[in-house]
Write a protein that holds these residues in place. Structure first.
Motif, short mmCIF file in Angstrom:
data_model
loop_
_atom_site.label_atom_id
_atom_site.label_comp_id
_atom_site.label_asym_id
_atom_site.label_seq_id
_atom_site.Cartn_x
_atom_site.Cartn_y
_atom_site.Cartn_z
N PHE A 46 6.05 -21.35 59.10
CA PHE A 46 5.93 -22.19 57.90
C PHE A 46 6.05 -21.35 56.62
CE2 PHE A 46 3.24 -23.74 54.44
CZ PHE A 46 4.03 -24.82 54.06
N LEU A 47 5.35 -20.21 56.57
CA LEU A 47 5.40 -19.37 55.37
C LEU A 47 6.83 -18.86 55.11
CD1 LEU A 47 2.09 -17.30 55.75
CD2 LEU A 47 2.53 -19.23 54.20
N LYS A 48 7.57 -18.62 56.18
CA LYS A 48 8.96 -18.19 56.06
C LYS A 48 9.80 -19.31 55.42
CE LYS A 48 11.86 -15.20 58.89
NZ LYS A 48 12.04 -14.64 60.24
N ASP A 49 9.59 -20.53 55.91
CA ASP A 49 10.30 -21.69 55.34
C ASP A 49 9.89 -21.91 53.89
OD1 ASP A 49 11.70 -22.24 57.63
OD2 ASP A 49 10.33 -23.81 58.34
N TRP A 50 8.58 -21.78 53.61
CA TRP A 50 8.07 -22.08 52.27
C TRP A 50 8.61 -21.11 51.23
CZ3 TRP A 50 6.02 -26.08 50.01
CH2 TRP A 50 5.42 -25.92 48.75
N THR A 51 8.71 -19.84 51.58
CA THR A 51 9.13 -18.84 50.59
C THR A 51 10.65 -18.67 50.53
OG1 THR A 51 8.77 -17.12 52.28
CG2 THR A 51 6.98 -17.52 50.71
N SER A 52 11.40 -19.47 51.29
CA SER A 52 12.87 -19.43 51.20
C SER A 52 13.30 -20.12 49.91
CB SER A 52 13.50 -20.13 52.40
OG SER A 52 13.38 -21.54 52.27
#
Length: 357
Positions: A46-52
């Motif tokens: 999720f954090l990877k998706d959020w910070t994209s």
């Protein structure tokens, strides 16, 4: 042009005691996706998706009332939702919070978003039915499902404000929460509304209606179902299948689900209203629903999560229960040792009814 709003990580944001900037969150995301813990992997993903740089996020609905589906949510709307929650509950930077819900669902994802947007100090623990068992510290803000609350009653005093969602809070749990100093709130919302858009205080000064968050108003359609207008979190009106009584544009009472109404011999029965009445008799998890019947079209059944059920005794108790009409007494009672659940820990009613048929 500047950074998009979701890249503005609050300088006071901490996760499990460590402060993170945007670059730090990106690095942490990569580390967590490589974790041996599935739960940490979901947080990392999720954090990877959020910070994209993508402006939208693909999120799966819970599947508790229909087939699960993937929908797109705008990250900007998720930021707005976090700010509305912060405003309503008076959350400020450096306040402490606990994440004890799965990050595969919107409720878990939004606890992370609130922490990053508002500057909360967020701890996470792997989701379980006893989320406070390994935690000793106090928290300003926590979100749980009713089962977690039920199993944490002796530890809830360590939480200042508790929001409860994912399932209806039954009368037994509501009663037990009256004795606890924690501010407890029932929430109303769904994946499409980025978790809750309305809340109801359970204890202290309890409310018998839901009150909307800032920038949200409600009406109902010709079916008597709730229609939500929330321009900061949805570009379109959200038309629900929830039967409601509207008090005004910002307050409503939830009655039940339009799509769960049981038509038994021409009598329309609302399962949620019947469940509310039966909750004083049944301590374990249960629900009522319609089952195909040759004579009635649908017959009302009661399904209880229990090893064994004294059906005859329960039938007699139901017949004597004030306020329960003869039409609201289930025609058949089933006992199941364990209820199957959806990925977001809700009772999978659809699967249960398929098993029974």
């Amino acid at each position: 042009m500047g950074n998009p709003t979701w890249h503005n990580i609050h300088p006071d944001f901490k996760l499990n005691g460590t402060a993170y900037s945007l670059d730090g969150v990106r690095k942490l995301a990569n580390e967590l996706t490589m974790s041996t813990s599935h739960y940490e992997q979901t947080i990392g993903a999720f954090l990877k998706d959020w910070t994209s740089d993508e402006s939208v996020l693909n999120v799966q609905t819970s599947g508790s009332t229909g087939a699960p589906k993937t929908i797109q949510l705008k990250k900007e709307h998720m930021v707005n939702s976090a700010e509305a929650t912060g405003h309503y509950f008076g959350l400020r930077s450096k306040h402490s919070a606990l994440l004890c819900l799965p990050c595969t669902g919107i409720a878990g994802k939004m606890m992370l978003v609130r922490a990053m947007v508002l500057g909360l100090s967020l701890d996470y623990v792997e989701p379980s039915s006893t989320p406070l068992s390994a935690q000793e510290q106090d928290y300003d803000f926590v979100a749980m499902v009713p089962l977690q609350v039920q199993n944490s009653l002796d530890k809830l005093q360590r939480i200042k404000k508790l929001i409860i969602g994912g399932a209806v809070v039954d009368s037994n749990l509501r009663e037990k929460l009256q004795e606890i100093p924690t501010e407890a709130y029932e929430t109303y919302g769904m994946t499409e509304t980025i978790t809750h858009i309305a809340v109801k205080r359970i204890n202290g000064k309890p409310m018998d209606y839901f009150e909307t968050l800032p920038h949200v108003s409600v009406t109902k359609d010709e079916r008597e179902c709730l229609v939500i207008q929330a321009p900061k979190i949805s570009d379109e009106k959200v038309v629900t299948n929830d039967l409601v009584d509207i008090l005004d544009a910002h307050r409503f009472k939830w009655v039940g689900r339009y799509d769960s109404i049981v038509n038994s011999g021409g009598i329309k029965l609302v399962p949620e209203q019947i469940e509310k009445k039966l909750s004083s008799l049944i301590a374990s998890r249960f629900f009522v629903a319609g089952q195909p019947d040759a004579a009635l079209g649908q017959k009302l059944i009661l399904v209880i999560e229990a090893d064994s059920v004294d059906k005859e005794n329960l039938f007699q108790q139901m017949k004597r229960l004030p306020g329960l009409s003869k039409y609201e007494i289930p025609k058949q009672i089933y006992g199941l040792q364990r209820f199957p659940e959806t990925k977001t820990q809700k009772i999978d009613r659809k699967k249960i009814l398929e098993q029974l048929s």
